[in-house]
Design an enzyme around this catalytic site. Structure first.
Site, PDB file in Angstrom:
ATOM      1  N   ASP A  66      -4.707 -16.098  -1.083  1.00 45.51           N
ATOM      2  CA  ASP A  66      -5.619 -15.719  -2.168  1.00 45.51           C
ATOM      3  C   ASP A  66      -5.358 -16.507  -3.444  1.00 45.51           C
ATOM      4  O   ASP A  66      -4.359 -17.215  -3.553  1.00 45.51           O
ATOM      5  CB  ASP A  66      -5.519 -14.203  -2.437  1.00 45.51           C
ATOM      6  CG  ASP A  66      -4.075 -13.700  -2.475  1.00 45.51           C
ATOM      7  OD1 ASP A  66      -3.159 -14.519  -2.678  1.00 45.51           O
ATOM      8  OD2 ASP A  66      -3.875 -12.493  -2.282  1.00 45.51           O
ATOM      9  N   ASN A 135      -0.407  -0.147  -3.011  1.00 47.99           N
ATOM     10  CA  ASN A 135      -1.565   0.627  -2.519  1.00 47.99           C
ATOM     11  C   ASN A 135      -1.925   0.266  -1.069  1.00 47.99           C
ATOM     12  O   ASN A 135      -2.970   0.663  -0.573  1.00 47.99           O
ATOM     13  CB  ASN A 135      -2.786   0.410  -3.429  1.00 47.99           C
ATOM     14  CG  ASN A 135      -3.283  -1.030  -3.428  1.00 47.99           C
ATOM     15  OD1 ASN A 135      -2.716  -1.892  -2.752  1.00 47.99           O
ATOM     16  ND2 ASN A 135      -4.341  -1.296  -4.176  1.00 47.99           N
ATOM     17  N   HIS A 137      -2.445  -2.805   0.120  1.00 50.29           N
ATOM     18  CA  HIS A 137      -3.292  -3.990   0.323  1.00 50.29           C
ATOM     19  C   HIS A 137      -2.517  -5.130   0.989  1.00 50.29           C
ATOM     20  O   HIS A 137      -1.295  -5.201   0.904  1.00 50.29           O
ATOM     21  CB  HIS A 137      -3.986  -4.436  -0.969  1.00 50.29           C
ATOM     22  CG  HIS A 137      -3.137  -5.145  -1.960  1.00 50.29           C
ATOM     23  ND1 HIS A 137      -3.513  -5.311  -3.269  1.00 50.29           N
ATOM     24  CD2 HIS A 137      -1.915  -5.753  -1.863  1.00 50.29           C
ATOM     25  CE1 HIS A 137      -2.594  -5.995  -3.919  1.00 50.29           C
ATOM     26  NE2 HIS A 137      -1.613  -6.267  -3.086  1.00 50.29           N
ATOM     27  N   GLU A 142      -8.206  -4.844  -0.971  1.00 52.04           N
ATOM     28  CA  GLU A 142      -7.883  -3.544  -1.540  1.00 52.04           C
ATOM     29  C   GLU A 142      -8.358  -2.429  -0.611  1.00 52.04           C
ATOM     30  O   GLU A 142      -9.184  -2.671   0.289  1.00 52.04           O
ATOM     31  CB  GLU A 142      -8.553  -3.424  -2.916  1.00 52.04           C
ATOM     32  CG  GLU A 142      -8.145  -4.514  -3.906  1.00 52.04           C
ATOM     33  CD  GLU A 142      -6.728  -4.355  -4.480  1.00 52.04           C
ATOM     34  OE1 GLU A 142      -5.849  -3.810  -3.785  1.00 52.04           O
ATOM     35  OE2 GLU A 142      -6.512  -4.791  -5.621  1.00 52.04           O
TER      36      GLU A 142
HETATM   37  P1  PGA Z   1       4.673  -8.305  -4.692  1.00 49.89           P
HETATM   38  O1  PGA Z   1       3.177  -8.155  -4.236  1.00 49.89           O
HETATM   39  O2  PGA Z   1       5.332  -9.172  -3.679  1.00 49.89           O
HETATM   40  O3  PGA Z   1       4.627  -8.956  -6.040  1.00 49.89           O
HETATM   41  O4  PGA Z   1       5.264  -6.913  -4.723  1.00 49.89           O
HETATM   42  C1  PGA Z   1       2.930  -7.900  -2.890  1.00 49.89           C
HETATM   43  C2  PGA Z   1       1.439  -7.830  -2.662  1.00 49.89           C
HETATM   44  O5  PGA Z   1       0.709  -7.404  -3.573  1.00 49.89           O
HETATM   45  O6  PGA Z   1       0.990  -8.201  -1.562  1.00 49.89           O
END
Ligand code: PGA
Length: 240
Positions: A66, A135, A137, A142
């Site tokens: 992304d 959450n 994702h 999302e």
């Molecule tokens: P993070 O994010 O590694 O910064 O905790 C993980 C994600 O959102 O996939």
């Protein structure tokens, strides 16, 4: 589905890096799917160390999950910049073999189609690295994202904006949209490694592994994939 519970962040990073190393050893022309955020930093550091010891990245192709919409490639918080700083500049990968959606494209829909096409032309992803949002994702897919989704423009939820605000001067500076591979794009990878570290991921890991397969928890779709490894540290495994 394999679940590796390891002691801490460092062991998680080492275990995931070894899986990547094995993939490259089996096929130096592999196509890797890459993730950003805090979680994979240790993997990239370890892979850079493997490179200093001789691991060759010259034939590898990569696709990132992304990119934020509206940030130029050289913006310090763009994922292109993150990848350059933390990985690409540390190994001998060819710049033209590294792909990240262009969040600054004029025509975002066309960019999403181009990205899907590039992945298909490369023969698909052999090994996809994933983090997981608090959450649930994966990528920037999302809760509520359709399982049939491909690379698309997505609106970030408030919880993701809050989670990522630590990288920006103020929460208002966090972009509200991103381009993200879809759930279907991710599920097409031949093998997947999801990493999680820390107690703030324990609920998401539990819901992904033990809960129902539902778009409300995007990572739960991985229960349907034949070759998935969860590499989680003890804190992230706290609710399993
Ligand atoms: P993070 O994010 O590694 O910064 O905790 C993980 C994600 O959102 O996939």
């Amino acid at each position: 589905m394999k679940i590796l519970v390891v002691a801490d962040y460092e062991s998680m990073s080492n275990a995931a890096a070894q899986i990547v190393q094995g993939q490259i050893a089996r096929d130096p022309r592999s196509v890797l799917g890459l993730a950003t955020g805090s979680t994979p930093l240790g993997v990239y550091k370890t892979l850079a160390e493997y490179h200093r010891q001789g691991l060759d990245f010259a034939e590898l192709t990569t696709f990132n999950l992304d990119e934020y919409v509206g940030l130029a490639a050289d913006h310090p918080q763009s994922y292109r910049h993150y990848m350059q700083e933390n990985f690409f500049s540390k190994v001998n990968i060819r710049p033209e073999n590294t792909h990240i959606p262009n969040g600054a494209a004029q025509d975002l829909q066309a960019e999403c189609l181009r990205y899907e096409q590039l992945m298909a032309e490369a023969g698909g992803i052999d090994l996809q690295l994933l983090g997981i949002g608090s959450n649930g994702h994966i990528g920037f897919n999302e809760p509520g994202t359709a399982f049939g989704s491909q690379t698309q423009v997505v609106d970030l939820t408030e919880s993701t904006i809050q989670d990522n605000a630590r990288f920006f001067a103020t929460p208002q500076d966090v972009p509200t949209q991103a381009l993200s591979m879809g759930i279907k794009s991710i599920m097409q990878a031949k093998a997947i490694v999801l990493m999680a570290s820390g107690a703030n991921k324990a609920d998401a890991v539990h819901a992904a592994l033990r809960g129902p397969v539902t778009p409300h928890v995007p990572a739960s779709v991985l229960q349907l994939h034949p070759f998935v490894t969860f590499v989680v540290d003890q804190a992230a495994a706290g609710r399993l």
